[in-house]
Write a protein that holds these residues in place. Structure first.
Motif, PDB file in Angstrom:
ATOM      1  N   GLY A 134     -47.906 -40.925  22.270  1.00 46.97           N
ATOM      2  CA  GLY A 134     -46.827 -42.475  21.534  1.00 46.97           C
ATOM      3  C   GLY A 134     -45.357 -42.641  20.882  1.00 46.97           C
ATOM      4  O   GLY A 134     -45.744 -41.483  20.851  1.00 46.97           O
ATOM      5  N   LYS A 135     -44.876 -43.249  20.384  1.00 48.48           N
ATOM      6  CA  LYS A 135     -43.684 -43.484  19.172  1.00 48.48           C
ATOM      7  C   LYS A 135     -44.756 -42.702  18.098  1.00 48.48           C
ATOM      8  O   LYS A 135     -45.330 -42.870  17.321  1.00 48.48           O
ATOM      9  CB  LYS A 135     -43.251 -44.723  18.574  1.00 48.48           C
ATOM     10  CG  LYS A 135     -43.468 -45.176  20.135  1.00 48.48           C
ATOM     11  CD  LYS A 135     -42.441 -46.782  20.141  1.00 48.48           C
ATOM     12  CE  LYS A 135     -42.168 -47.158  21.159  1.00 48.48           C
ATOM     13  NZ  LYS A 135     -43.531 -48.034  21.788  1.00 48.48           N
ATOM     14  N   LEU A 136     -44.236 -41.890  17.582  1.00 45.48           N
ATOM     15  CA  LEU A 136     -43.863 -41.364  15.641  1.00 45.48           C
ATOM     16  C   LEU A 136     -43.700 -42.265  15.464  1.00 45.48           C
ATOM     17  O   LEU A 136     -42.176 -43.014  15.715  1.00 45.48           O
ATOM     18  CB  LEU A 136     -42.647 -40.448  15.740  1.00 45.48           C
ATOM     19  CG  LEU A 136     -42.359 -39.351  14.501  1.00 45.48           C
ATOM     20  CD1 LEU A 136     -43.522 -38.443  14.846  1.00 45.48           C
ATOM     21  CD2 LEU A 136     -41.419 -39.093  14.471  1.00 45.48           C
ATOM     22  N   GLU A 138     -48.918 -39.899  32.806  1.00 43.93           N
ATOM     23  CA  GLU A 138     -48.045 -39.401  31.937  1.00 43.93           C
ATOM     24  C   GLU A 138     -49.125 -38.049  31.482  1.00 43.93           C
ATOM     25  O   GLU A 138     -50.561 -38.431  30.907  1.00 43.93           O
ATOM     26  CB  GLU A 138     -47.627 -40.487  30.932  1.00 43.93           C
ATOM     27  CG  GLU A 138     -49.028 -40.983  30.078  1.00 43.93           C
ATOM     28  CD  GLU A 138     -48.603 -42.188  29.360  1.00 43.93           C
ATOM     29  OE1 GLU A 138     -46.954 -42.698  28.861  1.00 43.93           O
ATOM     30  OE2 GLU A 138     -49.129 -42.101  28.476  1.00 43.93           O
ATOM     31  N   LEU A 139     -48.303 -37.157  30.341  1.00 39.99           N
ATOM     32  CA  LEU A 139     -49.187 -37.091  29.127  1.00 39.99           C
ATOM     33  C   LEU A 139     -49.409 -37.617  27.983  1.00 39.99           C
ATOM     34  O   LEU A 139     -48.524 -38.724  27.709  1.00 39.99           O
ATOM     35  CB  LEU A 139     -48.307 -35.922  28.918  1.00 39.99           C
ATOM     36  CG  LEU A 139     -48.398 -34.652  29.604  1.00 39.99           C
ATOM     37  CD1 LEU A 139     -46.716 -33.894  29.610  1.00 39.99           C
ATOM     38  CD2 LEU A 139     -49.858 -33.917  29.985  1.00 39.99           C
ATOM     39  N   PRO A 140     -50.184 -38.092  27.656  1.00 37.16           N
ATOM     40  CA  PRO A 140     -50.850 -39.400  27.032  1.00 37.16           C
ATOM     41  C   PRO A 140     -49.925 -39.294  25.444  1.00 37.16           C
ATOM     42  O   PRO A 140     -49.994 -38.274  25.224  1.00 37.16           O
ATOM     43  CB  PRO A 140     -52.210 -39.267  26.451  1.00 37.16           C
ATOM     44  CG  PRO A 140     -52.776 -37.885  26.757  1.00 37.16           C
ATOM     45  CD  PRO A 140     -51.757 -37.596  27.862  1.00 37.16           C
ATOM     46  N   ASP A 161     -41.068 -39.577  36.348  1.00 36.06           N
ATOM     47  CA  ASP A 161     -40.274 -38.694  36.461  1.00 36.06           C
ATOM     48  C   ASP A 161     -39.932 -37.753  35.478  1.00 36.06           C
ATOM     49  O   ASP A 161     -39.650 -36.097  35.313  1.00 36.06           O
ATOM     50  CB  ASP A 161     -39.167 -38.769  36.780  1.00 36.06           C
ATOM     51  CG  ASP A 161     -38.542 -39.750  38.244  1.00 36.06           C
ATOM     52  OD1 ASP A 161     -39.826 -39.007  39.238  1.00 36.06           O
ATOM     53  OD2 ASP A 161     -38.356 -40.497  38.993  1.00 36.06           O
ATOM     54  N   GLN A 162     -40.372 -38.519  34.130  1.00 31.88           N
ATOM     55  CA  GLN A 162     -39.307 -37.700  32.853  1.00 31.88           C
ATOM     56  C   GLN A 162     -40.163 -36.520  32.626  1.00 31.88           C
ATOM     57  O   GLN A 162     -40.576 -36.430  31.177  1.00 31.88           O
ATOM     58  CB  GLN A 162     -39.056 -39.037  31.375  1.00 31.88           C
ATOM     59  CG  GLN A 162     -40.337 -40.307  31.426  1.00 31.88           C
ATOM     60  CD  GLN A 162     -39.925 -40.922  32.453  1.00 31.88           C
ATOM     61  OE1 GLN A 162     -39.636 -40.899  33.067  1.00 31.88           O
ATOM     62  NE2 GLN A 162     -40.695 -42.439  31.813  1.00 31.88           N
ATOM     63  N   ASP A 163     -41.840 -37.284  33.016  1.00 33.65           N
ATOM     64  CA  ASP A 163     -43.063 -35.629  32.551  1.00 33.65           C
ATOM     65  C   ASP A 163     -43.075 -35.046  32.758  1.00 33.65           C
ATOM     66  O   ASP A 163     -43.945 -33.413  33.068  1.00 33.65           O
ATOM     67  CB  ASP A 163     -44.522 -36.719  32.530  1.00 33.65           C
ATOM     68  CG  ASP A 163     -44.482 -38.007  31.379  1.00 33.65           C
ATOM     69  OD1 ASP A 163     -43.323 -38.267  30.888  1.00 33.65           O
ATOM     70  OD2 ASP A 163     -45.607 -37.447  30.865  1.00 33.65           O
ATOM     71  N   LEU A 164     -42.375 -34.289  34.139  1.00 31.29           N
ATOM     72  CA  LEU A 164     -42.053 -33.441  35.244  1.00 31.29           C
ATOM     73  C   LEU A 164     -42.454 -31.584  34.291  1.00 31.29           C
ATOM     74  O   LEU A 164     -42.492 -31.125  34.665  1.00 31.29           O
ATOM     75  CB  LEU A 164     -41.713 -33.990  36.595  1.00 31.29           C
ATOM     76  CG  LEU A 164     -42.613 -34.445  37.432  1.00 31.29           C
ATOM     77  CD1 LEU A 164     -41.201 -35.000  38.064  1.00 31.29           C
ATOM     78  CD2 LEU A 164     -43.943 -34.401  38.265  1.00 31.29           C
TER      79      LEU A 164
HETATM   80  N1  523 Z   1     -43.313 -42.389  27.745  1.00 34.24           N
HETATM   81  C1  523 Z   1     -43.006 -41.177  28.650  1.00 34.24           C
HETATM   82  N2  523 Z   1     -43.731 -40.560  28.892  1.00 34.24           N
HETATM   83  C2  523 Z   1     -45.266 -40.007  28.515  1.00 34.24           C
HETATM   84  C3  523 Z   1     -45.284 -41.229  27.055  1.00 34.24           C
HETATM   85  C4  523 Z   1     -46.533 -41.014  26.162  1.00 34.24           C
HETATM   86  C5  523 Z   1     -44.227 -41.941  26.752  1.00 34.24           C
HETATM   87  O1  523 Z   1     -42.385 -41.303  29.978  1.00 34.24           O
HETATM   88  N3  523 Z   1     -45.840 -39.285  27.877  1.00 34.24           N
HETATM   89  C6  523 Z   1     -42.249 -44.036  27.740  1.00 34.24           C
HETATM   90  C7  523 Z   1     -43.206 -44.913  27.748  1.00 34.24           C
HETATM   91  C8  523 Z   1     -42.689 -46.160  27.275  1.00 34.24           C
HETATM   92  C9  523 Z   1     -42.374 -44.754  25.468  1.00 34.24           C
HETATM   93  O2  523 Z   1     -42.336 -43.896  26.427  1.00 34.24           O
HETATM   94  O3  523 Z   1     -41.353 -46.440  27.575  1.00 34.24           O
HETATM   95  C10 523 Z   1     -43.465 -45.538  24.808  1.00 34.24           C
HETATM   96  O4  523 Z   1     -44.523 -45.153  24.838  1.00 34.24           O
HETATM   97  P1  523 Z   1     -45.808 -45.803  24.826  1.00 34.24           P
HETATM   98  O5  523 Z   1     -45.393 -47.385  24.936  1.00 34.24           O
HETATM   99  O6  523 Z   1     -46.914 -45.080  25.500  1.00 34.24           O
HETATM  100  O7  523 Z   1     -46.264 -45.627  22.900  1.00 34.24           O
HETATM  101  P2  523 Z   1     -46.729 -46.462  22.194  1.00 34.24           P
HETATM  102  O8  523 Z   1     -48.514 -45.892  22.318  1.00 34.24           O
HETATM  103  O9  523 Z   1     -46.403 -45.934  20.281  1.00 34.24           O
HETATM  104  O10 523 Z   1     -45.994 -47.760  22.757  1.00 34.24           O
HETATM  105  P3  523 Z   1     -46.361 -49.205  21.791  1.00 34.24           P
HETATM  106  O11 523 Z   1     -47.815 -49.027  20.475  1.00 34.24           O
HETATM  107  O12 523 Z   1     -46.849 -50.093  22.898  1.00 34.24           O
HETATM  108  O13 523 Z   1     -45.597 -48.765  20.729  1.00 34.24           O
END
Ligand code: 523
Length: 131
Positions: free
Chosen positions: A37-39, A33-35, A115-118
């Motif tokens: 996380g959640k806003l 993935e592109l690293p 797939d969703q990152d492609l």
């Molecule tokens: N994705 C995804 N692609 C992508 C990212 C960064 C995340 O499809 N490039 C999806 C994977 C998870 C959701 O988005 O279903 C949340 O990503 P995650 O677990 O990286 O978010 P975090 O780090 O904020 O999660 P928690 O720490 O677990 O809350």
């Protein structure tokens, strides 16, 4: 109801794009993935991106531009992507990842992207700066 936003970074350094292999959850582990996380409440997308990349990879980054578009994830979540420049540090898989790779021009197919990152990966590769 609004979808929750997940931000991700197309991080560039010396003409290469950073790819990260997820170690969890089981259904995503092993995919790249592109690293990001959640806003979190009160954050801008750029602020969330800088925070997530610091927490997950131990690096400082500067967001460059948003890649136009928004991609559906699991129900209730959407993905937004920014290009970003590595400012300092060497990325390390501190959280959520077990391997990192730098991909140069033409190497985007070298890893098994989620797939969703492609679509964003393809656009990030088109925007890859010169080394
Ligand atoms: N994705 C995804 N692609 C992508 C990212 C960064 C995340 O499809 N490039 C999806 C994977 C998870 C959701 O988005 O279903 C949340 O990503 P995650 O677990 O990286 O978010 P975090 O780090 O904020 O999660 P928690 O720490 O677990 O809350």
């Amino acid at each position: 109801m609004n979808d929750r936003v997940v931000v991700a970074g197309a991080v560039y350094d010396r003409g290469r794009l950073l790819a990260a292999r997820r170690s969890a959850p089981p259904e995503l582990a092993g995919r790249w993935e592109l690293p990001g996380g959640k806003l979190e409440p009160g954050e801008s997308g750029e602020q969330a991106l800088v925070r997530e990349l610091r927490e997950e990879l131990g690096v400082e980054t500067e967001p460059l531009e948003r890649i136009p578009g928004e991609w559906p994830l699991k129900p209730g979540y959407v993905l937004r992507v920014w290009t970003a420049r590595l400012v300092s540090g060497v990325p390390a898989p501190l959280q959520d990842h077990d391997e990192l790779r730098w991909l140069g021009p033409g190497e985007s197919d070298a890893v098994d992207w989620l797939d969703q990152d492609l679509p964003a990966v393809a656009e990030a590769m088109r925007r890859l700066p010169d080394g």
